[in-house]
Write a protein that holds these residues in place. Structure first.
Motif, PDB file in Angstrom:
ATOM      1  N   THR A 191       0.830  -1.205   0.000  1.00  0.00           N
ATOM      2  CA  THR A 191       0.000   0.000   0.000  1.00  0.00           C
ATOM      3  C   THR A 191       0.862   1.252   0.000  1.00  0.00           C
ATOM      4  O   THR A 191       0.594   2.218  -0.732  1.00  0.00           O
ATOM      5  N   SER A 192       1.913   1.241   0.809  1.00  0.00           N
ATOM      6  CA  SER A 192       2.806   2.407   0.869  1.00  0.00           C
ATOM      7  C   SER A 192       3.514   2.629  -0.461  1.00  0.00           C
ATOM      8  O   SER A 192       3.730   3.774  -0.872  1.00  0.00           O
ATOM      9  N   ILE A 193       3.855   1.544  -1.152  1.00  0.00           N
ATOM     10  CA  ILE A 193       4.510   1.667  -2.452  1.00  0.00           C
ATOM     11  C   ILE A 193       3.554   2.285  -3.467  1.00  0.00           C
ATOM     12  O   ILE A 193       3.924   3.161  -4.266  1.00  0.00           O
ATOM     13  N   ALA A 194       2.302   1.833  -3.447  1.00  0.00           N
ATOM     14  CA  ALA A 194       1.312   2.380  -4.378  1.00  0.00           C
ATOM     15  C   ALA A 194       1.095   3.871  -4.120  1.00  0.00           C
ATOM     16  O   ALA A 194       1.053   4.681  -5.056  1.00  0.00           O
ATOM     17  N   ILE A 195       0.973   4.236  -2.852  1.00  0.00           N
ATOM     18  CA  ILE A 195       0.780   5.648  -2.515  1.00  0.00           C
ATOM     19  C   ILE A 195       2.000   6.467  -2.916  1.00  0.00           C
ATOM     20  O   ILE A 195       1.874   7.583  -3.442  1.00  0.00           O
ATOM     21  N   SER A 196       3.194   5.917  -2.681  1.00  0.00           N
ATOM     22  CA  SER A 196       4.434   6.625  -3.046  1.00  0.00           C
ATOM     23  C   SER A 196       4.490   6.884  -4.541  1.00  0.00           C
ATOM     24  O   SER A 196       4.869   7.987  -4.979  1.00  0.00           O
ATOM     25  N   SER A 197       4.133   5.880  -5.336  1.00  0.00           N
ATOM     26  CA  SER A 197       4.154   6.042  -6.792  1.00  0.00           C
ATOM     27  C   SER A 197       3.176   7.123  -7.234  1.00  0.00           C
ATOM     28  O   SER A 197       3.493   7.938  -8.118  1.00  0.00           O
ATOM     29  N   MET A 198       2.009   7.149  -6.626  1.00  0.00           N
ATOM     30  CA  MET A 198       1.016   8.159  -6.995  1.00  0.00           C
ATOM     31  C   MET A 198       1.485   9.563  -6.621  1.00  0.00           C
ATOM     32  O   MET A 198       1.301  10.513  -7.390  1.00  0.00           O
ATOM     33  N   ILE A 199       2.089   9.707  -5.438  1.00  0.00           N
ATOM     34  CA  ILE A 199       2.611  11.015  -5.032  1.00  0.00           C
ATOM     35  C   ILE A 199       3.720  11.462  -5.985  1.00  0.00           C
ATOM     36  O   ILE A 199       3.785  12.627  -6.389  1.00  0.00           O
ATOM     37  N   ALA A 200       4.586  10.527  -6.348  1.00  0.00           N
ATOM     38  CA  ALA A 200       5.692  10.865  -7.252  1.00  0.00           C
ATOM     39  C   ALA A 200       5.181  11.343  -8.603  1.00  0.00           C
ATOM     40  O   ALA A 200       5.691  12.324  -9.169  1.00  0.00           O
ATOM     41  N   LEU A 201       4.156  10.646  -9.130  1.00  0.00           N
ATOM     42  CA  LEU A 201       3.657  10.962 -10.463  1.00  0.00           C
ATOM     43  C   LEU A 201       2.684  12.136 -10.480  1.00  0.00           C
ATOM     44  O   LEU A 201       2.284  12.576 -11.570  1.00  0.00           O
ATOM     45  N   SER A 202       2.316  12.629  -9.334  1.00  0.00           N
ATOM     46  CA  SER A 202       1.385  13.761  -9.282  1.00  0.00           C
ATOM     47  C   SER A 202       2.034  14.972  -8.628  1.00  0.00           C
ATOM     48  O   SER A 202       2.346  15.961  -9.298  1.00  0.00           O
ATOM     49  N   VAL A 203       2.297  14.893  -7.327  1.00  0.00           N
ATOM     50  CA  VAL A 203       2.787  16.049  -6.584  1.00  0.00           C
ATOM     51  C   VAL A 203       4.173  16.483  -7.059  1.00  0.00           C
ATOM     52  O   VAL A 203       4.397  17.665  -7.373  1.00  0.00           O
ATOM     53  N   ILE A 204       5.127  15.541  -7.103  1.00  0.00           N
ATOM     54  CA  ILE A 204       6.501  15.899  -7.481  1.00  0.00           C
ATOM     55  C   ILE A 204       6.549  16.411  -8.930  1.00  0.00           C
ATOM     56  O   ILE A 204       7.201  17.419  -9.229  1.00  0.00           O
ATOM     57  N   VAL A 205       5.844  15.724  -9.821  1.00  0.00           N
ATOM     58  CA  VAL A 205       5.827  16.143 -11.224  1.00  0.00           C
ATOM     59  C   VAL A 205       5.177  17.518 -11.369  1.00  0.00           C
ATOM     60  O   VAL A 205       5.638  18.367 -12.139  1.00  0.00           O
ATOM     61  N   TYR A 206       4.109  17.771 -10.610  1.00  0.00           N
ATOM     62  CA  TYR A 206       3.430  19.068 -10.649  1.00  0.00           C
ATOM     63  C   TYR A 206       4.367  20.178 -10.171  1.00  0.00           C
ATOM     64  O   TYR A 206       4.415  21.267 -10.765  1.00  0.00           O
ATOM     65  N   ILE A 207       5.107  19.925  -9.102  1.00  0.00           N
ATOM     66  CA  ILE A 207       6.048  20.929  -8.575  1.00  0.00           C
ATOM     67  C   ILE A 207       7.132  21.246  -9.602  1.00  0.00           C
ATOM     68  O   ILE A 207       7.495  22.419  -9.807  1.00  0.00           O
ATOM     69  N   GLN A 208       7.663  20.215 -10.255  1.00  0.00           N
ATOM     70  CA  GLN A 208       8.693  20.447 -11.267  1.00  0.00           C
ATOM     71  C   GLN A 208       8.175  21.325 -12.398  1.00  0.00           C
ATOM     72  O   GLN A 208       8.882  22.224 -12.876  1.00  0.00           O
ATOM     73  N   GLU A 209       6.946  21.078 -12.819  1.00  0.00           N
ATOM     74  CA  GLU A 209       6.388  21.812 -13.951  1.00  0.00           C
ATOM     75  C   GLU A 209       6.016  23.241 -13.607  1.00  0.00           C
ATOM     76  O   GLU A 209       6.162  24.146 -14.433  1.00  0.00           O
ATOM     77  N   ASN A 210       5.577  23.463 -12.364  1.00  0.00           N
ATOM     78  CA  ASN A 210       5.055  24.786 -12.005  1.00  0.00           C
ATOM     79  C   ASN A 210       6.010  25.629 -11.165  1.00  0.00           C
ATOM     80  O   ASN A 210       5.913  26.858 -11.188  1.00  0.00           O
TER      81      ASN A 210
END
Length: 585
Positions: A191-210
């Motif tokens: 579960t933690s791995i799934a949540i980590s992947s989702m955070i990486a592909l959403s929050v971190i990617v969003y921060i890089q772009e904006n």
């Protein structure tokens, strides 16, 4: 770490047997340290991956083909090093030390990558563009690639060892609810791995772009620092199992001894003519791959132990060791059918998304690198739907108590992936034509009047394909190899990912060079409005269909898994597919 007296007290026995002092260590109190370490490592490393093609293109002036090749190579290195990390922990250093080394390697690599964004001299400057210097210098590239290499080393050390290291903490105490604890741990871990992947592909990617690369790379480096510090802080509480014997070493030993004994003649089928595994039923090696049988022949020139067991593993091997290697070799045809399926187009999809209208609701724009999130969400929905709805229906109406067999699901997955790549070709044709019609042929960064929702179908199809194929492949590997090699099932899958990355890199380079012969515009030109990504996707589709025919041909050669009969033993508890055994320990 610990003083000398503490180190003495913490000494572990061979094969992971704990001493009395170790019985006071481990347990649930160690789980936060381990799960935080793995989760934050995933967020940090996965978070920098989706947008890396944009960083290489915009900051290092790399062509799309070169940048994609670099990312493929980087991914392959991480997957290959995972096998090496597992081998290193099993045979020499132990899991704790390997995870610690990997955590600090990732931290150093991410810090160096962040510095390339912070320090202008570490990448090509805008002034160099005006002078006609559009590419990075050798020193700048060396620093970039060195940081990537350190991140790959870190991933290769942490990922294969983390889950097994956590399991070590819960299996040392003799208590009635050990099994329940392990089940709970694995559930929370995944579960933690799934949540980590989702955070990486959403929050971190969003921060890089904006917010830009400085913050976008700085945050993963900070998270990795917390990850490494968390793991080290838990050191006094950990059980640290002593390294033992690696399965990879066994395979090499069989090959070496078979070569040494190549001039020997194979004896008659008699138990006494072959070295046997201690405490096991006598076996005769199978007739397939007979050249390997020479590794377990009793040779008069070698000396055995008094109990007739092998004394020198580099000169003598047992029948069980030989059969283990044979079972691995027999899996290679099916293994190879998954390599071409896993050649992804992720970097190209990110570039496509940057040219589309990415507004989802109001003024919120979906980050260009977040589309793999759609695939993960689809996979997360399809797997439980299949397990809870389709399997009971298949059991009721088709007489299949466990649903489709692993080979059938692999084939279904291959077809869905082919459909996804065919859809990509159609969507890219529409996108490219729209860009040209709207006058953006020479403006690859312009936003065209076309919704990003056009990209959703291909990622949904990829998610369905992954849900069927990936799980079925690992299950197939697990069922066709001995139980003693069960942890090697995931290692095979990791090697498959590495091979797919290598094939993807080679394919990109070949397509780029062949299609640009004679001064023609490459299919993978940096200006994707002039390039022909649609042709490249169509090529991947054709290769996928050929690969599917190859899969059909080889799948006929595999009968039911060893030790099973169709239907009769499929439901036996001891033969069920157990995800808990998939760690590469």
């Amino acid at each position: 770490m610990m003083d000398s007296s503490g180190a003495t007290n913490e000494k572990l026995l061979e094969n992971g047997t704990p001493s009395s002092s170790q019985m006071r260590k481990g347990g649930l109190r160690t789980m936060p340290f381990i799960i935080v370490n793995e989760s934050l490592e995933k967020v940090a490393s996965y978070g920098i991956m989706p947008n890396m093609i944009l960083y290489l293109r915009d900051e290092y002036r790399m062509s799309i083909a070169k940048g994609t090749s670099v990312i493929y190579t980087w991914t392959a290195a991480s997957d290959i090093l995972s096998i090496f990390g597992a081998f290193l922990s099993d045979s020499y250093l132990g899991r704790f030390l390997v995870i610690a080394i990997g955590s600090f390697s990732s931290l150093l690599g991410l810090t160096m990558l962040w510095l390339t964004a912070m320090i202008p001299d570490l990448k090509p400057t805008r002034e160099s563009d005006m002078l006609g210097c559009n590419s990075a210098t050798a020193v700048q590239l060396a620093l970039l690639f060195f940081s990537m290499g350190l991140i790959s080393i870190g991933a290769g050390c942490v990922r294969p060892c983390s889950i097994a290291f956590g399991a070590d903490q819960l299996t040392i105490k003799e208590r009635s609810n050990d099994e329940r604890l392990l089940d709970s741990y694995f559930n929370w871990y995944y579960t933690s791995i799934a949540i980590s992947s989702m955070i990486a592909l959403s929050v971190i990617v969003y921060i890089q772009e904006n917010l830009g690369w400085k913050i976008g790379f700085g945050l993963p480096a900070l998270l990795m620092f917390i990850s490494a510090a968390s793991f080290i802080l838990g050191s006094p509480f950990y059980v640290k199992v002593k390294p033992g014997h690696s399965l990879l070493t066994t395979f090499v030993q069989v090959a070496v001894v078979a070569v040494k004994n190549r001039k020997l003649s194979l004896p008659d089928c008699n138990f006494d003519q072959f070295y046997q595994d201690r405490d096991s039923e006598p076996m005769i090696p199978t007739d397939s791959l007979r050249c390997l049988n020479k590794a377990c022949i009793k040779n008069t020139g070698t000396v055995s132990n008094p109990d007739v067991s092998v004394s020198d593993p580099w000169s003598q091997c047992t029948v069980g060791q030989v059969e283990s290697l044979k079972s691995l070799v027999r899996l290679l045809p099916m293994w190879s059918s998954g390599v071409l399926m896993m050649v992804s187009q992720g970097s190209f999809s990110t570039l496509q998304a940057t040219t589309l209208d990415r507004r989802l609701f109001g003024n919120f724009k979906m980050p260009a690198g977040s589309f793999n999130l759609i695939m993960i969400l689809t996979l997360s929905i399809v797997i439980p739907l299949y397990d809870r709805i389709m399997v009971p229906l298949l059991a009721k109406y088709r007489g299949l108590p466990n649903g489709f067999g692993s080979k059938t699901r692999i084939g279904i997955g291959l077809l869905f992936v082919c459909a996804a790549k065919g859809t990509s070709a159609v969507v890219e044709t529409i996108r490219r034509n729209a860009a040209i019609e709207q006058g953006f042929e020479d403006q690859p960064n312009a936003i065209i009047d076309m919704s990003v929702f056009w990209l959703f179908p291909e990622f949904i199809l990829l998610g369905i394909g992954e849900a069927f194929n990936t799980v079925a492949q690992v299950e197939f590997f697990y069922n066709y190899i001995p139980k003693t090699m069960s942890s090697f099932a995931m290692a095979l899958f990791t090697l498959e990912l590495a091979a797919a990355s290598v094939v993807g890199s080679v394919l990109v380079n070949i397509v780029d060079k062949v299609t640009s012969v004679g001064g023609e515009e490459s299919w993978l030109a940096t200006n994707i409005n002039r390039a022909h990504l649609n042709y490249y996707y169509a090529l991947l589709t054709c290769i996928g269909l050929i690969n599917y025919l190859y899969f059909l041909a080889i799948s006929c050669a595999y009968g039911p898994p060893p030790g099973q009969t169709l239907g009769a033993s499929a439901g036996k508890e001891e033969e069920k597919f157990d995800y808990r055994e998939l760690h590469t320990s």
